[in-house]
Design a protein around this motif. Sequence first.
Motif, short mmCIF file in Angstrom:
data_model
loop_
_atom_site.label_atom_id
_atom_site.label_comp_id
_atom_site.label_asym_id
_atom_site.label_seq_id
_atom_site.Cartn_x
_atom_site.Cartn_y
_atom_site.Cartn_z
N ALA A 232 0.84 -1.12 -0.10
CA ALA A 232 -0.04 0.19 -0.01
C ALA A 232 0.71 1.10 -0.02
O ALA A 232 2.16 1.16 0.55
CB ALA A 232 -0.93 -0.07 0.90
N LEU A 252 -3.00 3.54 1.98
CA LEU A 252 -3.81 3.85 0.81
C LEU A 252 -3.65 2.77 -0.25
O LEU A 252 -2.44 2.45 -0.63
CB LEU A 252 -3.63 5.17 0.27
CG LEU A 252 -4.08 6.29 1.29
CD1 LEU A 252 -3.83 7.50 0.66
CD2 LEU A 252 -5.26 6.26 2.10
N GLY A 253 -4.61 2.27 -1.13
CA GLY A 253 -4.35 1.60 -1.97
C GLY A 253 -3.90 -0.12 -1.57
O GLY A 253 -3.20 -0.56 -2.53
N ARG A 255 -3.03 -3.60 -1.74
CA ARG A 255 -3.19 -4.89 -2.63
C ARG A 255 -2.74 -5.91 -1.92
O ARG A 255 -1.27 -6.50 -2.50
CB ARG A 255 -2.65 -4.51 -3.74
CG ARG A 255 -3.70 -3.50 -4.77
CD ARG A 255 -3.01 -3.22 -6.22
NE ARG A 255 -3.28 -4.58 -6.68
CZ ARG A 255 -2.19 -4.84 -7.89
NH1 ARG A 255 -1.38 -3.78 -8.18
NH2 ARG A 255 -2.46 -5.73 -8.60
N THR A 260 4.22 -1.63 -3.65
CA THR A 260 4.08 -0.42 -4.45
C THR A 260 5.55 -0.09 -4.72
O THR A 260 6.41 -0.38 -3.96
CB THR A 260 3.50 0.92 -3.43
OG1 THR A 260 4.20 1.01 -2.37
CG2 THR A 260 2.13 0.59 -3.07
N LEU A 282 -3.22 3.11 -9.27
CA LEU A 282 -4.43 3.60 -8.67
C LEU A 282 -4.42 4.99 -8.38
O LEU A 282 -3.13 5.59 -8.14
CB LEU A 282 -4.61 2.63 -7.37
CG LEU A 282 -5.03 1.23 -7.29
CD1 LEU A 282 -5.14 0.72 -5.89
CD2 LEU A 282 -6.22 1.10 -8.05
N VAL A 284 -6.04 7.60 -5.50
CA VAL A 284 -6.59 7.54 -4.20
C VAL A 284 -6.78 8.92 -3.62
O VAL A 284 -5.76 9.79 -3.74
CB VAL A 284 -6.01 6.69 -3.34
CG1 VAL A 284 -6.63 6.50 -1.93
CG2 VAL A 284 -5.48 5.35 -3.71
N GLY A 289 -10.28 8.03 1.03
CA GLY A 289 -9.60 7.01 0.67
C GLY A 289 -10.14 6.41 -0.46
O GLY A 289 -9.95 5.15 -0.88
N LYS A 290 -11.11 7.08 -1.42
CA LYS A 290 -12.01 6.44 -2.43
C LYS A 290 -10.65 6.21 -3.63
O LYS A 290 -9.82 6.81 -3.98
CB LYS A 290 -12.72 7.34 -3.01
CG LYS A 290 -13.60 6.88 -4.05
CD LYS A 290 -14.53 7.91 -4.87
CE LYS A 290 -15.25 7.29 -5.99
NZ LYS A 290 -16.33 8.21 -6.83
N GLU A 291 -10.78 4.97 -4.04
CA GLU A 291 -9.94 4.40 -5.25
C GLU A 291 -10.67 4.50 -6.76
O GLU A 291 -11.73 3.99 -6.76
CB GLU A 291 -9.51 3.08 -4.85
CG GLU A 291 -8.77 2.91 -3.61
CD GLU A 291 -8.29 1.53 -3.19
OE1 GLU A 291 -8.41 0.60 -4.11
OE2 GLU A 291 -7.85 1.08 -2.01
#
Length: 330
Positions: A232, A252-253, A255, A260, A282, A284, A289-291
């Motif tokens: 992330a 954030l983001g 996975r 990253t 991504l 963000v 925190g919207k992706e």
Amino acid sequence: MPTVAPYDIEGHVATAAFLGETAFFAAASGEIHRLEGGAKVTAAHEGLLTCIRDPYSESLLSGGEDGRVLRIAATGDVTELANVPRKWISAVAAGPQGAVGYAVGKSSFVRLADGTVKEFAETRTVEAIAFAPKGLRLAAARYNGVSLHWAGMNAEPMDLEWKGAHTIVTFSPDGRFVVTAMQENALHGWKLDGAKTGAEARHMRMTGYPAKVKSLSWSPKGKWLASSGAPAAIVWPFSAKDGPMGKAPLELGTRADIMTTCVCFHNTDEILAIGFIDGMILGVRIADGKEVLLRRPGKGAITSMGWSGDGRLLAFASEAGDCGIIDIAG
């Protein structure tokens, strides 16, 4: 829905950036590609080691295996700023008032706008350099810490000590903090306006990364510092008086176990582009925190990203040469 215009380059691409509305890609081969009414290529170095966008002018600064420091204009024109035969230039920095910094072995150099060059010697190899946002102050990262030099005056350097190898260095946009990425999986920081008694009070330890941090990016007003090196983006808060001391970062983001490799804040909004080892990107928003998926996985790890002046386009580069431009508005 964001749209992607791909652009393939052979081999590792170190830097993606915009000069004006023109996207530039700097390849490890030494070629500079610019997408302006079609692709145009400038042969700059015999092996490129570093390339950055100069925030003070519409140009790039680069260093190479050929010992040259170059300025590449938005037109693609190349100007040689320094030439150090038989040496590698692996760190460059852009400063105010037309100043340019570069590192060679155990020395960092500052070339002023009038062509004057000042040398600052270290006891260990200089790994990275950065200018403070105000005043001609240069940070040189090395083994066991950072040296702060005043390029415009004959003053003793300020030594920021912390054991270990420091491989990236950056000033916060307000100039109050210096942060480094280390050879170990950690960041370290110093509060420059902190208590003058007891150096320990000025240290910031940012640890817990599963991998080495290779990318840092400040939010437009310096409230946040994003970093790679985890599955992330790890984003540290710097708005308080003592920065991130005693505070947990945002993640954030996230996975699963996919790392990253690159982070890049938008130039005006608190929106972070996050590039991953599998080529995915991504977007963000910090506030909630919207992706948004900006790019599906590609051939190689994302190595660099850069926003256009109007903040609508994002150029990206990868270690496999599959580059491109994302229009976030579709």
